[in-house]
Motif scaffolding. Structure first.
Motif, PDB file in Angstrom:
ATOM      1  N   LYS A 258       0.819  -1.210   0.000  1.00 17.35           N
ATOM      2  CA  LYS A 258       0.000   0.000   0.000  1.00 17.35           C
ATOM      3  C   LYS A 258       0.857   1.266   0.000  1.00 17.35           C
ATOM      4  O   LYS A 258       1.920   1.286   0.614  1.00 17.35           O
ATOM      5  CB  LYS A 258      -0.783  -0.002   1.317  1.00 17.35           C
ATOM      6  N   ILE A 259       0.356   2.308  -0.610  1.00 22.08           N
ATOM      7  CA  ILE A 259       1.100   3.574  -0.671  1.00 22.08           C
ATOM      8  C   ILE A 259       0.443   4.589   0.269  1.00 22.08           C
ATOM      9  O   ILE A 259      -0.785   4.594   0.419  1.00 22.08           O
ATOM     10  CB  ILE A 259       1.092   4.082  -2.121  1.00 22.08           C
ATOM     11  N   SER A 260       1.260   5.412   0.899  1.00 22.17           N
ATOM     12  CA  SER A 260       0.704   6.516   1.707  1.00 22.17           C
ATOM     13  C   SER A 260       0.814   7.804   0.912  1.00 22.17           C
ATOM     14  O   SER A 260       1.878   8.101   0.362  1.00 22.17           O
ATOM     15  CB  SER A 260       1.501   6.725   3.001  1.00 22.17           C
ATOM     16  N   ILE A 293      -1.600  16.154   6.576  1.00 25.13           N
ATOM     17  CA  ILE A 293      -0.669  16.796   7.499  1.00 25.13           C
ATOM     18  C   ILE A 293      -0.958  18.277   7.631  1.00 25.13           C
ATOM     19  O   ILE A 293      -1.413  18.929   6.688  1.00 25.13           O
ATOM     20  CB  ILE A 293       0.826  16.519   7.153  1.00 25.13           C
ATOM     21  N   GLU A 294      -0.705  18.727   8.823  1.00 20.15           N
ATOM     22  CA  GLU A 294      -0.945  20.129   9.135  1.00 20.15           C
ATOM     23  C   GLU A 294       0.076  20.976   8.379  1.00 20.15           C
ATOM     24  O   GLU A 294       1.225  20.561   8.234  1.00 20.15           O
ATOM     25  CB  GLU A 294      -0.687  20.281  10.641  1.00 20.15           C
ATOM     26  N   GLU A 319     -13.529   8.762   3.812  1.00 19.70           N
ATOM     27  CA  GLU A 319     -14.041   7.624   4.592  1.00 19.70           C
ATOM     28  C   GLU A 319     -15.262   6.991   3.913  1.00 19.70           C
ATOM     29  O   GLU A 319     -15.417   5.774   3.918  1.00 19.70           O
ATOM     30  CB  GLU A 319     -14.336   8.054   6.031  1.00 19.70           C
ATOM     31  N   LYS A 320     -16.109   7.860   3.351  1.00 18.26           N
ATOM     32  CA  LYS A 320     -17.293   7.347   2.645  1.00 18.26           C
ATOM     33  C   LYS A 320     -16.867   6.408   1.509  1.00 18.26           C
ATOM     34  O   LYS A 320     -17.562   5.461   1.172  1.00 18.26           O
ATOM     35  CB  LYS A 320     -18.082   8.535   2.077  1.00 18.26           C
ATOM     36  N   VAL A 324      -8.614   4.866   3.853  1.00 23.75           N
ATOM     37  CA  VAL A 324      -8.119   5.143   5.204  1.00 23.75           C
ATOM     38  C   VAL A 324      -7.480   6.527   5.230  1.00 23.75           C
ATOM     39  O   VAL A 324      -6.676   6.872   4.358  1.00 23.75           O
ATOM     40  CB  VAL A 324      -7.086   4.083   5.648  1.00 23.75           C
ATOM     41  N   VAL A 325      -7.869   7.309   6.223  1.00 21.73           N
ATOM     42  CA  VAL A 325      -7.294   8.656   6.326  1.00 21.73           C
ATOM     43  C   VAL A 325      -6.875   8.932   7.771  1.00 21.73           C
ATOM     44  O   VAL A 325      -7.591   8.632   8.710  1.00 21.73           O
ATOM     45  CB  VAL A 325      -8.283   9.731   5.775  1.00 21.73           C
ATOM     46  N   ASN A 326      -5.642   9.426   7.917  1.00 18.59           N
ATOM     47  CA  ASN A 326      -5.138   9.819   9.239  1.00 18.59           C
ATOM     48  C   ASN A 326      -4.863  11.301   9.221  1.00 18.59           C
ATOM     49  O   ASN A 326      -4.405  11.836   8.211  1.00 18.59           O
ATOM     50  CB  ASN A 326      -3.796   9.137   9.551  1.00 18.59           C
ATOM     51  N   VAL A 327      -5.129  11.942  10.341  1.00 14.87           N
ATOM     52  CA  VAL A 327      -4.770  13.353  10.428  1.00 14.87           C
ATOM     53  C   VAL A 327      -3.559  13.457  11.349  1.00 14.87           C
ATOM     54  O   VAL A 327      -3.582  12.972  12.471  1.00 14.87           O
ATOM     55  CB  VAL A 327      -5.938  14.206  10.954  1.00 14.87           C
ATOM     56  N   ARG A 328      -2.489  14.016  10.818  1.00 14.60           N
ATOM     57  CA  ARG A 328      -1.222  14.100  11.557  1.00 14.60           C
ATOM     58  C   ARG A 328      -1.030  15.492  12.119  1.00 14.60           C
ATOM     59  O   ARG A 328      -1.004  16.465  11.383  1.00 14.60           O
ATOM     60  CB  ARG A 328      -0.046  13.788  10.608  1.00 14.60           C
TER      61      ARG A 328
END
Ligand code: SAH
Length: 346
Positions: A258-260, A293-294, A319-320, A324-328
């Protein structure tokens, strides 16, 4: 101080063995020295205590060990540590230790300055002076590993190539450094704990896939619309998203990893529904996740972090679509140690 003596760490183990044989000594000494240089990260020949004084003096006469030196260290109030690292020729790069409750991450540099011209990045304002050697990358990791043990009582757990420079434009040296970092004769770290971050050089992404690398890949995407991406990352004109997509498909077909995507949302630049839809579409090409990312301000009025509604909209739409989403959250902002702030200010 620059010197005409050769840096001993440019030699492979085989070359060290040959050197000792030529000196009329046993080839095995080469293995001993190799272990001192890499696994034990010795900074001086005199520290190589299982060699005779004579051998150590002989090495001293032929070679130098160009170990990096921490010129200045800053500690953030969130625990982040930033090292300004002096190289043998006097140039400086920065590397960062980022502690969390469960891990310690080293953020290392791969070049002095950067040849890319991302408009939002402080490093882009420094001219690219040169590539780092494998040992200079390795030393940053060793230094941060020692700091992690000293300040947090645990060894380093992760490494990200998100410091100064574009790692894929110093491909060979980055690969050599990772080889040493992961080798049992080096630091013995798992490649699964290493992430190479690139602004997206398609040809080199394919090369990595062909080389069957075992570490993780992150791509600084920031926009999935060519026009927008070119306006903030001008090199995108030469490496458009279509080529990037093709390279990432190739990467996934070969590595099954998987790629980020690294993504900053800026006000008025990429905070509209059209931007979100393009990202959602791009994410479907290859199994991937998004790290929002901020934005870390670099004294440039053109770039402002988008407001929370825009961020929320991004998160909901991703998300819908089951992405997958992360907030850093940024770390070390108070000491200019956060993403894109490395610019040798001090
Ligand atoms: N050249 C590589 C690695 C260095 S940049 C790359 O582009 O990936 C590391 C990350 O910081 C990238 O995702 C980059 O886009 C991001 N970045 C750069 N400037 C930033 C800033 N001012 N605020 C937040 N992130 C930034």
């Amino acid at each position: 101080m620059a010197t005409s003596k050769k840096d001993i760490r440019a030699l492979s183990k085989e070359q060290l063995r040959e050197f000792f044989e030529k000196q009329g000594d046993k080839a095995f000494r080469g293995n001993q020295v190799y272990e001192w240089l890499w696994h034990k990260a010795a900074q001086r020949f005199e520290d190589m205590t299982n060699l005779s004084k004579e051998t150590r003096d002989m090495l001293e006469a032929h070679f130098v060990i160009n170990h990096i030196k921490v010129d200045a260290m800053q500690r953030s109030n969130d625990g982040t540590v930033k090292n300004a690292v002096r190289l043998h020729d006097g140039l400086i790069v920065e590397s960062v230790l980022i502690p969390t409750a469960t891990r310690t991450t080293a953020c290392v540099s791969s070049q002095v300055g950067c040849s890319l011209d991302c408009k939002f990045c402080a490093t882009a304002r420094l001219k690219r002076m040169r590539n780092l050697n494998p040992d200079e990358i390795y030393d940053q990791v060793v230094t941060i590993n020692n700091e992690s043990k000293l300040y947090f009582n645990r060894p380093l757990s992760n490494i990200v190539f998100m410091g100064m420079g574009e790692p894929l434009m110093n491909y060979n040296n980055v690969m050599k450094a990772i080889e040493k970092i992961t080798a049992s004769e080096g630091l013995g770290m798992s490649p699964k704990r290493i992430t190479v971050s690139t602004s997206g050089v398609p040809k080199m992404i394919k090369k990595m896939a062909d080389d069957d690398v075992k570490f993780n890949l992150a791509v600084s995407l920031h926009s999935a619309i060519d026009e927008v991406r070119t306006s903030i990352m001008p090199f995108n004109e030469h490496f458009p998203l279509e080529d990037l997509r093709e390279a990432l498909e190739y990467w996934y077909a070969k590595t099954k990893r998987k790629i980020s995507y690294e993504y900053v949302v800026w006000k008025g630049i990429n905070d509209s529904q059209k931007d979100i839809d393009a990202l959602v579409k791009f994410c479907k090409y290859v199994p991937s996740k998004v790290n929002i990312i901020e934005y870390n301000p670099i004294d440039d009025g053109d770039f402002k972090q988008a407001n929370n509604d825009a961020l929320e909209n991004y998160i909901q739409c991703l998300e819908k679509n089951r992405i997958v989403v992360n907030v850093r959250r940024s770390r070390g902002k108070d000491i200019d140690a956060a993403c894109g702030q490395l610019a040798n200010k001090s």
